[in-house]
Design a protein around this motif. Structure first.
Motif, PDB file in Angstrom:
ATOM      1  N   TRP A  30       0.809  -1.215   0.000  1.00  0.00           N
ATOM      2  CA  TRP A  30       0.000   0.000   0.000  1.00  0.00           C
ATOM      3  C   TRP A  30       0.843   1.265   0.000  1.00  0.00           C
ATOM      4  N   SER A  31       2.127   1.112  -0.192  1.00  0.00           N
ATOM      5  CA  SER A  31       2.958   2.316  -0.217  1.00  0.00           C
ATOM      6  C   SER A  31       2.561   3.190  -1.401  1.00  0.00           C
ATOM      7  N   LEU A  51       4.210   6.906   8.853  1.00  0.00           N
ATOM      8  CA  LEU A  51       4.188   5.839   7.848  1.00  0.00           C
ATOM      9  C   LEU A  51       2.975   5.944   6.929  1.00  0.00           C
ATOM     10  N   ALA A  52       1.849   6.403   7.438  1.00  0.00           N
ATOM     11  CA  ALA A  52       0.632   6.558   6.638  1.00  0.00           C
ATOM     12  C   ALA A  52      -0.239   7.634   7.275  1.00  0.00           C
ATOM     13  N   THR A  53      -1.028   8.287   6.456  1.00  0.00           N
ATOM     14  CA  THR A  53      -1.967   9.279   6.966  1.00  0.00           C
ATOM     15  C   THR A  53      -3.289   8.613   7.336  1.00  0.00           C
ATOM     16  N   GLY A  54      -4.136   9.355   8.020  1.00  0.00           N
ATOM     17  CA  GLY A  54      -5.446   8.831   8.356  1.00  0.00           C
ATOM     18  C   GLY A  54      -6.248   8.476   7.122  1.00  0.00           C
ATOM     19  N   GLY A  55      -6.148   9.297   6.080  1.00  0.00           N
ATOM     20  CA  GLY A  55      -6.869   9.017   4.844  1.00  0.00           C
ATOM     21  C   GLY A  55      -6.399   7.744   4.185  1.00  0.00           C
ATOM     22  N   GLU A  56      -5.089   7.527   4.186  1.00  0.00           N
ATOM     23  CA  GLU A  56      -4.545   6.299   3.594  1.00  0.00           C
ATOM     24  C   GLU A  56      -4.986   5.065   4.372  1.00  0.00           C
ATOM     25  N   LEU A  57      -4.945   5.149   5.693  1.00  0.00           N
ATOM     26  CA  LEU A  57      -5.377   4.007   6.506  1.00  0.00           C
ATOM     27  C   LEU A  57      -6.867   3.750   6.347  1.00  0.00           C
ATOM     28  N   GLY A  68       1.690   2.801  17.555  1.00  0.00           N
ATOM     29  CA  GLY A  68       0.381   2.550  18.143  1.00  0.00           C
ATOM     30  C   GLY A  68      -0.292   3.816  18.628  1.00  0.00           C
ATOM     31  N   TYR A  69       0.471   4.678  19.285  1.00  0.00           N
ATOM     32  CA  TYR A  69      -0.057   5.960  19.768  1.00  0.00           C
ATOM     33  C   TYR A  69      -0.599   6.785  18.610  1.00  0.00           C
ATOM     34  N   ASP A  70       0.139   6.815  17.519  1.00  0.00           N
ATOM     35  CA  ASP A  70      -0.235   7.630  16.367  1.00  0.00           C
ATOM     36  C   ASP A  70      -1.406   7.020  15.596  1.00  0.00           C
ATOM     37  N   TRP A  71      -1.322   5.740  15.265  1.00  0.00           N
ATOM     38  CA  TRP A  71      -2.344   5.117  14.423  1.00  0.00           C
ATOM     39  C   TRP A  71      -3.691   4.994  15.137  1.00  0.00           C
TER      40      TRP A  71
END
Length: 232
Positions: free
Chosen positions: A11-12, A48-54, A157-160
């Motif tokens: 998904w990169s 590593l990824a934005t909220g939109g990407e996740l 974990g804190y971020d995601w």
């Protein structure tokens, strides 16, 4: 862990690469780094990824494709982890590294499963794991790989899962990242600890330790801007 990392690679997203502005020894001033930290995005997720990407990953579960297969495998791994007891601070010889890597695998897998499914149970289980780690007396700084990989686990974990935490949980996790990850690293950078040799070595300890600590600094930068800038 391989499945989870493979999924992230699948998904990169191609991004424009900024011109290389690095040099060695570093010539950038602390004040300039502070300015960049101040300008950095404040929203989560951002590592590593934005909220939109996740958020866009969920549809992959229904696809008959390699990415869909990887997505279902990650969720299957996370399902198994729901019934496991959280890690404990158990040394193997002088190392806590096996525990750090186990925590890292669990946190990333559970956090990714949460984004793939939208199910809160995966976030709740990740919180249980992370708060158990946050309560350790320390992350074994005399073998600093252990600290770096544990910092990476809590930072991602804190971020995601930032929006899944209560204010009290966020505060406990930030405190652990700072007190058990970043401040011991800063002591190494400043030559105040005999086990800080990794900061300038020329093998894998350099990128593993600096990488994990760097991610930790970026995870909490809006709350600890001065410390984050000094680490970076």
């Amino acid at each position: 862990a391989t499945l989870t990392l493979g999924l992230l690679l699948f998904w990169s997203i191609d991004r424009a690469t900024a011109a290389d502005q690095t040099s060695y020894p570093p010539t950038t001033s602390l004040e300039e780094v502070r300015q960049w930290v101040d300008k950095a995005p404040k929203d989560h997720p951002r590592l590593l990824a934005t909220g939109g990407e996740l958020a866009g990953l969920r549809e992959e579960l229904q696809r008959d494709s390699p990415r869909g297969g990887l997505a279902r495998a990650v969720v299957g791994q996370a399902e198994v982890m729901l019934d496991l007891a959280p890690v404990t601070r158990t040394l193997t010889g002088r190392r806590l590294l096996g525990v750090s890597r186990q925590a890292l695998k669990r946190v990333i897998t559970l956090a990714l499963a949460h984004h793939l499914t939208g199910e809160a149970r995966f976030a709740h289980r990740a919180a249980e794991e992370m708060l158990a780690v946050a309560a350790f007396s320390d992350w074994n700084p005399s073998h600093f790989l252990d600290v770096a990989e544990m910092t990476l686990a809590l930072a991602v974990g804190y971020d995601w899962l930032y929006d899944a935490w209560t204010d009290a949980q966020r505060a406990a996790l930030r405190k652990a990242i700072v007190e058990k990850g970043l401040r011991p690293a800063l002591a190494c950078y400043e030559g105040r600890e005999r086990y800080g040799w990794w900061a300038k070595c020329d093998h894998n300890w350099n990128q593993v330790c600096n990488g994990g600590i760097g991610v930790g600094a970026l995870a909490i930068a809006e709350d600890e801007p001065d410390l984050a800038a000094r680490i970076v």
